[in-house]
Design a protein around this motif. Structure first.
Motif, mmCIF file in Angstrom:
data_model
loop_
_atom_site.group_PDB
_atom_site.id
_atom_site.type_symbol
_atom_site.label_atom_id
_atom_site.label_comp_id
_atom_site.label_asym_id
_atom_site.label_seq_id
_atom_site.Cartn_x
_atom_site.Cartn_y
_atom_site.Cartn_z
ATOM 1 N N LYS A 296 0.829 -1.205 0.000
ATOM 2 C CA LYS A 296 0.000 0.000 0.000
ATOM 3 C C LYS A 296 0.870 1.264 0.000
ATOM 4 N N THR A 297 0.508 2.239 -0.790
ATOM 5 C CA THR A 297 1.080 3.598 -0.791
ATOM 6 C C THR A 297 2.470 3.715 -1.420
ATOM 7 N N TYR A 298 3.434 2.914 -0.920
ATOM 8 C CA TYR A 298 4.820 3.050 -1.385
ATOM 9 C C TYR A 298 5.341 1.718 -1.932
ATOM 10 N N ASN A 299 6.434 1.809 -2.692
ATOM 11 C CA ASN A 299 7.162 0.620 -3.155
ATOM 12 C C ASN A 299 6.271 -0.285 -4.017
ATOM 13 N N GLY A 300 6.521 -1.566 -3.976
ATOM 14 C CA GLY A 300 5.786 -2.533 -4.790
ATOM 15 C C GLY A 300 6.522 -2.834 -6.080
ATOM 16 N N VAL A 301 6.770 -4.131 -6.332
ATOM 17 C CA VAL A 301 7.484 -4.564 -7.538
ATOM 18 C C VAL A 301 6.735 -5.744 -8.163
ATOM 19 N N ALA A 302 7.021 -5.998 -9.445
ATOM 20 C CA ALA A 302 6.358 -7.098 -10.141
ATOM 21 C C ALA A 302 7.249 -7.602 -11.263
ATOM 22 N N ILE A 303 6.994 -8.852 -11.651
ATOM 23 C CA ILE A 303 7.561 -9.402 -12.880
ATOM 24 C C ILE A 303 6.402 -9.973 -13.689
ATOM 25 N N LEU A 304 6.277 -9.506 -14.921
ATOM 26 C CA LEU A 304 5.280 -10.024 -15.868
ATOM 27 C C LEU A 304 6.046 -10.850 -16.899
ATOM 28 N N SER A 305 5.590 -12.064 -17.139
ATOM 29 C CA SER A 305 6.363 -12.921 -18.039
ATOM 30 C C SER A 305 5.469 -13.810 -18.889
ATOM 31 N N LYS A 306 5.812 -13.930 -20.172
ATOM 32 C CA LYS A 306 5.075 -14.845 -21.051
ATOM 33 C C LYS A 306 5.336 -16.293 -20.648
ATOM 34 N N ILE A 307 6.536 -16.554 -20.119
ATOM 35 C CA ILE A 307 6.881 -17.904 -19.664
ATOM 36 C C ILE A 307 6.519 -18.012 -18.189
ATOM 37 N N PRO A 308 5.832 -19.078 -17.774
ATOM 38 C CA PRO A 308 5.530 -19.221 -16.350
ATOM 39 C C PRO A 308 6.794 -19.432 -15.517
ATOM 40 N N ALA A 309 6.831 -18.847 -14.329
ATOM 41 C CA ALA A 309 7.982 -18.989 -13.435
ATOM 42 C C ALA A 309 7.895 -20.296 -12.678
ATOM 43 N N ASP A 310 9.038 -20.890 -12.375
ATOM 44 C CA ASP A 310 8.976 -22.110 -11.569
ATOM 45 C C ASP A 310 9.589 -21.926 -10.188
ATOM 46 N N GLU A 311 10.041 -20.725 -9.882
ATOM 47 C CA GLU A 311 10.481 -20.432 -8.510
ATOM 48 C C GLU A 311 10.297 -18.939 -8.281
ATOM 49 N N ILE A 312 9.673 -18.563 -7.196
ATOM 50 C CA ILE A 312 9.397 -17.151 -6.931
ATOM 51 C C ILE A 312 9.829 -16.810 -5.508
ATOM 52 N N LYS A 313 10.569 -15.704 -5.362
ATOM 53 C CA LYS A 313 10.976 -15.234 -4.036
ATOM 54 C C LYS A 313 10.536 -13.778 -3.880
ATOM 55 N N ASN A 314 10.118 -13.422 -2.664
ATOM 56 C CA ASN A 314 9.658 -12.062 -2.402
ATOM 57 C C ASN A 314 10.649 -11.238 -1.587
ATOM 58 N N ASN A 315 11.770 -11.839 -1.182
ATOM 59 C CA ASN A 315 12.766 -11.087 -0.417
ATOM 60 C C ASN A 315 14.114 -11.788 -0.500
ATOM 61 N N PHE A 316 15.137 -11.122 0.002
ATOM 62 C CA PHE A 316 16.472 -11.714 0.002
ATOM 63 C C PHE A 316 17.020 -11.692 1.417
ATOM 64 N N ASP A 317 18.000 -12.574 1.676
ATOM 65 C CA ASP A 317 18.544 -12.747 3.018
ATOM 66 C C ASP A 317 19.128 -11.449 3.559
ATOM 67 N N LYS A 318 18.899 -11.197 4.830
ATOM 68 C CA LYS A 318 19.521 -10.084 5.562
ATOM 69 C C LYS A 318 19.136 -8.709 5.029
#
Length: 265
Positions: free
Chosen positions: A62-84
């Motif tokens: 809400k309000t700030y930030n927010g990211v996306a990936i749109l792809s013609k090929i379906p993804a087989d692994e999705i992560k929403n954050n990275f370590d540390k």
DNA sequence: ATGGTCGGAACCCGA
């Protein structure tokens, strides 16, 4: 076979939906990294894109930030954050893996912090964010995979990436302290796809809405697609879509478009 | 030129 990857800070997906549809119509990208959605995941305008052949991977807020990936090929692994990640509550990262015509690839859409005033808490957090992200992508690199990062880095890495280096010296996005963070990535196995094809071009991806910055071309190149060096053999084109920035009610950022061709091994 | 303009939220904050 060709693969086209785009990165674009849209500055509100709802306000920029029409520009996104026009951009897709004109450029037909395979993978689109978006930043600054300013929209919650379940409020993303999926229905308005449902007639198009894209799988939608959304990490909204809400309000700030927010990211996306749109792809013609379906993804087989999705992560929403990275370590540390020192600011894990801010939606600035999404990563997907795909099997493509140029091989198995991993794509990150990243919205790096702006940093606010030089020396502020936000600025310190920006530097810490870069340290953790750099550690993450170094560990994520692999011999077999190609890694692509489409990002609003909020850093112009070199003098050639801004309209007036002397005037901008020591200002946010152009301090040496910030540049060191991005240059560390670029000096450790990652390649700036625009710069390697255009070593002397003084082009920008962002122009402030204020003070007639676009009209005077007072811009900075803070948005890039960077990749592991094992992807560069496939790279055939990388350009900044200035046209989209000149439209009525635009984002303050222009899309960056990179194209890759399969080379037989 | 310490201004200027956006977007989203609730009339200020972040960029």
């Amino acid at each position: 076979m060709s693969l086209k990857i785009v990165t674009w800070n849209v500055n509100s997906i709802k306000m920029r939906l029409q520009h996104l549809l026009e951009f897709i119509e004109s450029n037909d990208p395979d993978i689109i990294c978006l930043q600054e959605l300013k929209c919650e995941t379940d409020k993303f305008p999926s229905d308005e894109l449902s007639h198009l052949p894209y799988n939608l991977y959304i990490h909204g807020q809400k309000t700030y930030n927010g990211v996306a990936i749109l792809s013609k090929i379906p993804a087989d692994e999705i992560k929403n954050n990275f370590d540390k990640n020192p600011i894990p509550d801010q939606a600035r990262f999404i990563e997907c893996s795909f099997l493509t015509s140029i091989g198995y690839i991993r794509v990150i859409s990243l919205y790096a912090p702006n940093g606010g005033e030089v020396g502020s808490d936000k600025f310190i957090n920006k530097l810490k964010f870069y340290d953790a992200f750099t550690d993450y992508i170094q560990s994520a690199k692999s011999f077999e995979e190609q890694l692509f990062i489409g990002s609003d880095f909020n850093i112009a890495p070199y003098d050639i990436d801004v309209y007036n280096p002397a005037k901008l010296q020591d200002t946010t996005c152009f301090t040496y302290e910030e540049q060191k963070k991005l240059r560390t990535i670029l000096n450790s196995g990652f390649v700036d796809n625009f710069r390697i094809l255009h070593p002397t071009k003084n082009e920008f991806s962002w122009w402030d809405y204020r003070a007639g910055a676009l009209e005077q071309n007072m811009g900075m190149r803070i948005d890039s697609i960077i990749s592991t060096s094992n992807a560069v053999a496939h790279l055939v084109d990388c350009k900044i879509d200035y046209h989209t920035r000149t439209k009525d009610k635009p984002s303050d950022h222009a899309p960056v478009i990179a194209e890759y061709h399969n080379i037989s091994q």
